[in-house]
Enzyme design. Structure first.
Site, PDB file in Angstrom:
ATOM      1  N   HIS A 108     -25.919  -8.352  -8.608  1.00 38.71           N
ATOM      2  CA  HIS A 108     -26.703  -8.886  -9.722  1.00 38.71           C
ATOM      3  C   HIS A 108     -25.849  -9.866 -10.527  1.00 38.71           C
ATOM      4  O   HIS A 108     -24.631  -9.672 -10.662  1.00 38.71           O
ATOM      5  CB  HIS A 108     -27.194  -7.741 -10.610  1.00 38.71           C
ATOM      6  CG  HIS A 108     -28.185  -8.207 -11.633  1.00 38.71           C
ATOM      7  ND1 HIS A 108     -27.792  -8.781 -12.820  1.00 38.71           N
ATOM      8  CD2 HIS A 108     -29.544  -8.231 -11.633  1.00 38.71           C
ATOM      9  CE1 HIS A 108     -28.869  -9.128 -13.509  1.00 38.71           C
ATOM     10  NE2 HIS A 108     -29.945  -8.805 -12.811  1.00 38.71           N
ATOM     11  N   GLU A 178     -32.729 -14.620  -7.889  1.00 41.65           N
ATOM     12  CA  GLU A 178     -32.795 -14.460  -9.331  1.00 41.65           C
ATOM     13  C   GLU A 178     -31.971 -15.555 -10.005  1.00 41.65           C
ATOM     14  O   GLU A 178     -30.755 -15.368 -10.245  1.00 41.65           O
ATOM     15  CB  GLU A 178     -32.255 -13.090  -9.735  1.00 41.65           C
ATOM     16  CG  GLU A 178     -33.026 -11.935  -9.129  1.00 41.65           C
ATOM     17  CD  GLU A 178     -32.920 -10.691  -9.974  1.00 41.65           C
ATOM     18  OE1 GLU A 178     -33.966 -10.155 -10.343  1.00 41.65           O
ATOM     19  OE2 GLU A 178     -31.799 -10.268 -10.295  1.00 41.65           O
TER      20      GLU A 178
HETATM   21  C1  PEP Z   1     -33.015  -9.016 -13.778  1.00 39.70           C
HETATM   22  O1  PEP Z   1     -32.125  -8.912 -14.629  1.00 39.70           O
HETATM   23  O2  PEP Z   1     -32.767  -8.842 -12.581  1.00 39.70           O
HETATM   24  C2  PEP Z   1     -34.349  -9.349 -14.198  1.00 39.70           C
HETATM   25  C3  PEP Z   1     -35.201  -9.687 -13.284  1.00 39.70           C
HETATM   26  O3  PEP Z   1     -34.592  -9.242 -15.548  1.00 39.70           O
HETATM   27  P1  PEP Z   1     -35.852  -9.767 -16.365  1.00 39.70           P
HETATM   28  O4  PEP Z   1     -37.080  -9.562 -15.511  1.00 39.70           O
HETATM   29  O5  PEP Z   1     -35.873  -8.944 -17.584  1.00 39.70           O
HETATM   30  O6  PEP Z   1     -35.611 -11.216 -16.612  1.00 39.70           O
END
Ligand code: PEP
Length: 258
Positions: A108, A178
């Protein structure tokens, strides 16, 4: 749509769509129990694979209500690449597996930014997860500067290549795109057109492995994001920390993908 693999709960056939949430560093055991209890009798759509990733303290509690082999996969947010040893404060893959995790989140952006998670360590953790039969969920994504410089595809492709280095072609690995600039309370939600090219590159480098999208996903933008070509599921933080919202997001994914 790609085969997500034997790490997932065995219902009829491999999953065709995924919905998951990581709770990050939130929830007490009571809160974890309440959330998990609310999922126990949900009639999940065929082909949809839900997963929940609690903090390490709550894995066993969640897995009591959502046990291995059931419809909801339980995961861990991180684990060390060694099976045991003098690594104070760490937990190992066998330990999270023993607690009930069957999925392992790796790489992450918060771990990459704050805890020295390098591409090399991500790869070691992927190998460790596979060695113990857990389904790795590898997070990749470029930061704002890299996007502004036009290098998002190159950065993310390199992260995927490194994560999968030495991993057999048949090994099942989930890839979560992400973008760092889209994550969390200070993130800017992505538009579908912002992510399409990078998603396509992950599908190519990942050799068709399932690709999930994450970063400020919410009820009002989930449809557009799951509809992006190559996106097989959504990985959600804040907007899925309420069980009813998680189920509502699951329904959106199921409607558009299964
Ligand atoms: C994350 O941190 O992986 C994430 C998807 O957070 P958020 O949906 O809160 O942006």
């Amino acid at each position: 749509m790609a085969d997500g693999g034997s790490g997932a709960a065995s219902r009829s056939g491999p999953p065709t769509a995924w919905i998951g949430t990581s709770w990050k560093m939130t929830k007490t055991l009571a809160q974890a129990r309440a959330f998990s209890g609310a999922l126990v009798d949900v009639p999940w759509a065929a082909g949809l694979q839900p997963f929940v990733i609690p903090p390490a303290t709550a894995i066993a509690t969640v897995a009591e209500l959502l046990p291995p082999g059931g419809p909801v996969l339980v995961g861990a947010q991180d684990a060390h690449w060694e099976d045991e040893g003098p690594w104070t404060g760490e937990v190992s893959v066998p330990q999270v597996k023993d607690a009930g995790a069957r999925l392992l989140e790796i790489g992450h952006s918060e771990r990459r930014a704050h805890f020295g998670e390098t591409d090399e360590r991500v790869n070691l953790k992927v190998q460790a997860a596979l060695r113990h039969g857990l389904l790795p969920l590898v997070c990749v994504g470029e930061d704002a500067g890299q996007r502004a410089a036009g290098s998002a595809v190159d950065v993310v492709s390199a992260q995927v290549r490194a994560a999968l280095d030495g991993v057999p072609d048949h090994a099942q690995v989930l890839l979560a795109y992400e973008p760092v600039w889209a994550i969390g309370a200070s993130g800017t939600p992505a538009e579908p057109e912002d992510i399409a090219e990078v998603v396509a590159s992950i599908v190519a480098v990942g050799q068709g492995r399932p690709v999930l999208y994450g970063g400020s996903v919410a009820l009002d933008n989930a449809t557009g994001l799951i509809d992006v070509a190559g996106v097989d599921g959504l990985f959600v933080g804040r907007a899925a920390w309420d069980a009813a919202d998680f189920v509502a997001l699951a329904e959106i994914v199921a409607q558009r993908s299964t």
